[in-house]
Design an enzyme around this catalytic site. Structure first.
Site, short mmCIF file in Angstrom:
data_model
loop_
_atom_site.label_atom_id
_atom_site.label_comp_id
_atom_site.label_asym_id
_atom_site.label_seq_id
_atom_site.Cartn_x
_atom_site.Cartn_y
_atom_site.Cartn_z
N ARG A 1 47.88 38.86 33.01
CA ARG A 1 48.35 40.28 32.57
C ARG A 1 48.33 40.84 33.19
O ARG A 1 49.30 42.32 33.45
CB ARG A 1 45.66 41.19 32.89
N GLU B 1 37.41 30.38 44.18
CA GLU B 1 35.78 29.92 45.06
C GLU B 1 35.74 28.26 45.02
O GLU B 1 34.56 27.75 46.14
CB GLU B 1 35.19 30.94 43.80
#
Ligand code: AMP
Length: 181
Positions: free
Chosen positions: A64, A101
């Site tokens: 993006r 994560e």
């Protein structure tokens, strides 16, 4: 209401619960980009601090950050340099691992894209933990570039990314924030 340039940018960002996994709220900017006033408002708002300034290149982070970064570079009259996921750039690259994560990811930049002393404006759609932007800043600095600023449409301040960048001495420009996930 958060009126930016007469346009309520925040209202056009779609919050998608439990994507990509349970407990994560995904802030989807495609709904903002699809609106002709929304896309223009966010590009105008991203560039205003840098108009007439001394940026040499706009660097965008896949994917993006390419949509935003290309338009920002065009508006500022500067070149665009991509930072991509591992294995996507064709010529000689330098890479940087960063922690997600779960596990490790790698981003890369062409080794010859930035020269010593080039002043860079780094662009992505959203800053969360700052892990991605932090790795991008390290790559730019390793290439000899100076990160003049980093700009994002969305800040999730409770995840601390913008604060992390400021601690690295990078100016951070964001347009809207969401205060929880
Ligand atoms: P981070 O490295 O944690 O700052 O994550 C930033 C990168 O992951 C950006 O490229 C974002 O597009 C994406 N991202 C992380 N969290 C979210 C979220 N909650 N909603 C949308 N995109 C996200």
């Amino acid at each position: 209401m958060d009126l930016r340039n007469g346009f309520d940018i925040k209202r056009y960002i779609r919050a998608v619960p439990d994507y990509p996994k349970p407990g994560i709220q995904f802030y989807d900017v495609t709904t903002l980009f699809a609106n002709m006033h929304g896309f223009r408002a966010c590009i105008d708002e991203l560039i205003w601090p840098f108009l007439g300034g001394s940026i040499d290149y706009v660097v965008g982070i896949e994917a993006r950050g390419f949509i935003l970064g290309g338009a920002v570079a065009h508006e500022l009259g500067k070149g665009f340099v991509p930072i991509r996921k591992k294995g996507k750039l064709p010529a000689k690259v330098i890479g940087k691992d960063y922690e997600l994560e779960y596990g490790i990811d790698t981003i890369e930049i062409h080794a010859d894209a930035i020269s010593n002393g080039d002043r860079i404006l780094l662009i992505d759609d959203l800053i969360a933990t700052g892990g991605t932007a932090n790795a991008a800043i390290d790559l730019i600095r390793q290439s000899g570039g100076e990160v003049a600023a980093a700009a994002f449409v969305v800040d999730l301040p409770f995840l601390g990314g913008a604060a992390k960048l400021k601690n690295k001495g990078v100016k951070v420009h964001t347009l809207v924030q969401f205060d929880s996930e």
